[in-house]
Design a protein around this motif. Sequence first.
Motif, PDB file in Angstrom:
ATOM      1  N   LEU A 561      -9.122  12.769 -48.859  1.00  0.00           N
ATOM      2  CA  LEU A 561      -9.706  14.105 -48.701  1.00  0.00           C
ATOM      3  C   LEU A 561     -10.413  14.573 -49.969  1.00  0.00           C
ATOM      4  O   LEU A 561     -11.192  15.530 -49.925  1.00  0.00           O
ATOM      5  CB  LEU A 561      -8.617  15.120 -48.322  1.00  0.00           C
ATOM      6  CG  LEU A 561      -7.800  14.807 -47.060  1.00  0.00           C
ATOM      7  CD1 LEU A 561      -6.736  15.876 -46.857  1.00  0.00           C
ATOM      8  CD2 LEU A 561      -8.704  14.715 -45.843  1.00  0.00           C
ATOM      9  N   PRO A 601     -10.537  22.748 -44.421  1.00  0.00           N
ATOM     10  CA  PRO A 601     -10.704  23.109 -45.838  1.00  0.00           C
ATOM     11  C   PRO A 601     -10.735  24.624 -46.016  1.00  0.00           C
ATOM     12  O   PRO A 601     -11.214  25.356 -45.136  1.00  0.00           O
ATOM     13  CB  PRO A 601     -12.065  22.497 -46.183  1.00  0.00           C
ATOM     14  CG  PRO A 601     -12.834  22.552 -44.889  1.00  0.00           C
ATOM     15  CD  PRO A 601     -11.822  22.466 -43.772  1.00  0.00           C
ATOM     16  N   MET A 654      -7.331  21.310 -48.675  1.00  0.00           N
ATOM     17  CA  MET A 654      -7.604  20.777 -47.338  1.00  0.00           C
ATOM     18  C   MET A 654      -6.309  20.272 -46.716  1.00  0.00           C
ATOM     19  O   MET A 654      -5.619  19.436 -47.289  1.00  0.00           O
ATOM     20  CB  MET A 654      -8.639  19.656 -47.370  1.00  0.00           C
ATOM     21  CG  MET A 654      -8.991  19.142 -45.975  1.00  0.00           C
ATOM     22  SD  MET A 654     -10.216  17.816 -45.973  1.00  0.00           S
ATOM     23  CE  MET A 654     -11.647  18.687 -45.400  1.00  0.00           C
TER      24      MET A 654
END
Length: 663
Positions: A561, A601, A654
Amino acid sequence: MSLPPEKASELKQLIQQQLLRMDVHGRIREVLAETIREELAPEHQQLSTEDLMQALRQRGIIDEVMKELKFVTDVNEKERTSVPPKPSTHFVDREPPVLKKANIDPTRRYLYLQVLGGKAFLEHLQEPEPLPGQICSTFTLCLHFRNQRFRSKPVPCACEPDFHDGFLLEVHKDSLGDGSKMVDATAMLSISDPVHMVLLRTDTFGETTLVASYFLEWRSVLAAENGVTSIAVELLGVGTESKVSVGVLNIRLEVYPQLNKVLSPDITSTQFSLERQKTAEKERLFLVYAKQWWREYLQIRPTHNVRLVKIFAQDENGINRPVCSYIRPLRAGRLLDTPRQAARFVSVLGYERAPVIGGGSSKQEQWCTLLAFLCRSKGDCEDHANLLCSLLLGYGLEAFVCVGTKAKGVPHAWVVTCGTDGTITFWESLTGHRYIHCPINPDDPPVAQQPKPLYPYRTIGCVFNHHKFFANCQPSDAVELCVFDLQDESKWKPMSGEAIKSVCSPGTVSSVPPFPPLCSSTIDAAVTSNEIELQLRILVSEHRKDLNLSTVWDDQLSYLLSPALAAYELERATSISAGNEEFQDAIRRAVPDGHTFKGFPIHFVYRNARRAFATCLRSPFCEEIICCRGDQVRLAVRVRVFTYPESACAVWIMFACKYRSIL
């Protein structure tokens, strides 16, 4: 290496004090007697210096003395002796673990300011004594003097706060040539820059509040005997409480090296009186001019009296200042590289309207001085716009602060830049967004296609920077119809540049406070990111446990991520999107066939993990991920902290999950 006489004398005094404190003289006499009695033959009753030193070394007394003295070797000592002294650069705002004795250059003049406790902070009269290790509200004192910034150690809030800090302020000119000279009392008397002191209160949740802002007139020490004076400074509140005392600080001022000749108190008081008269006369003349200018503006069109033409604004101390004095070209050194990065930095500083006592929707006006805004790391839209305009001017752009309204007539301030090719760009200081302005021509036929404005602004009353002020005198004050040809006096009524310069020009004897330099961040981005991420994992696990759900973390998915978070911040800072293809490809490879991936996010400008988690749960998309049910559920969370000057930061989080889809 030879020491200057002042340094040698200081070193001797330090060693002498340490020898007395450890009773080294008595211990030497004991060793001497023991050595003569045990180690010397009766026929040798004379003891050489070498014999005594050898005996002291064997017993560890010399090593113990040297250890107690705690000398610190300066790796730059050779450089310092060969390179001429330079003026102080910006101060890196780090909290010192212990107070250390500063090295004083005997060729320079210093002001040593000590804060020796406070009293009469009556708001904290009932404050209980904090227990050891207990988190409590604290006071912190921030100082700025001639391009130098300092911050005290936090002390618990109390009726008599235990401030015990010393700050060594270097007195010098801004240029290297003057800064390398020793200034005498007469030259120091001409330095009218005050010491700006800002007192902050930090509560147990880490929220900061501006308590007081005070400009200390330090030059009274020039007429004090031995160059030392003690004063009690009464601090007044801010905003609606600017006439109310919040407490008293005991301050001691001392000049280093000691002045050869002190000034007469009559000379200093006469100088202060002349400066006040000169400033008052300039402000009076500007006020007379501003009134005449306003009358002329109202005669152009009667509806001008409802337009937001802001000539004066109140600072945190309730003092009316010309709005142009809140702007000054500000260079960020190597802390910020581009105008867009500067806009991003300003946008991550917190937004907070000035507090109002009582109900109602009226807005309390408070334009903070730059030091108060930076130390608190939050302020109103005007504070953000003033800082952004100053930074853009520092980058060589023609920037102005705009005063007008947003939707529903809410007063607002933003920034506009005028390009050499005629491009007009709006900069929203609270978000960092940029908008290109293309005015609508009301005389065009109805079939003509008109640009649709994307910006949130509705009306504009005036624009200004550090040496220009223009009031909008176009038939309509609607932003979408506004033409930004500032040289056309039929559209914009200008103020006299000379009149503005008389009260807003830096370096003149005026009531305008000097601008502080920006400080580099003290936050370790990697460490902070790890800490927040670990706390969020614990919070998610506890939350799922309450729902009778197990939690299995996928570290590899969490790591994947990171590129997405970096791309989000890059887009905010540069308006350029990059790296999305690689991120999507990596996720496709990490999620097996028949599995579903979800990601959420979110962005914050604070580092409180619990507060961020509570905010995330209010989003149905994020809650769906955190409370995910299914087969082979794997959770991931990644935190990335991006640091900016003044310890401001952008925190990207996130949350993600992958699970096997079952139809």
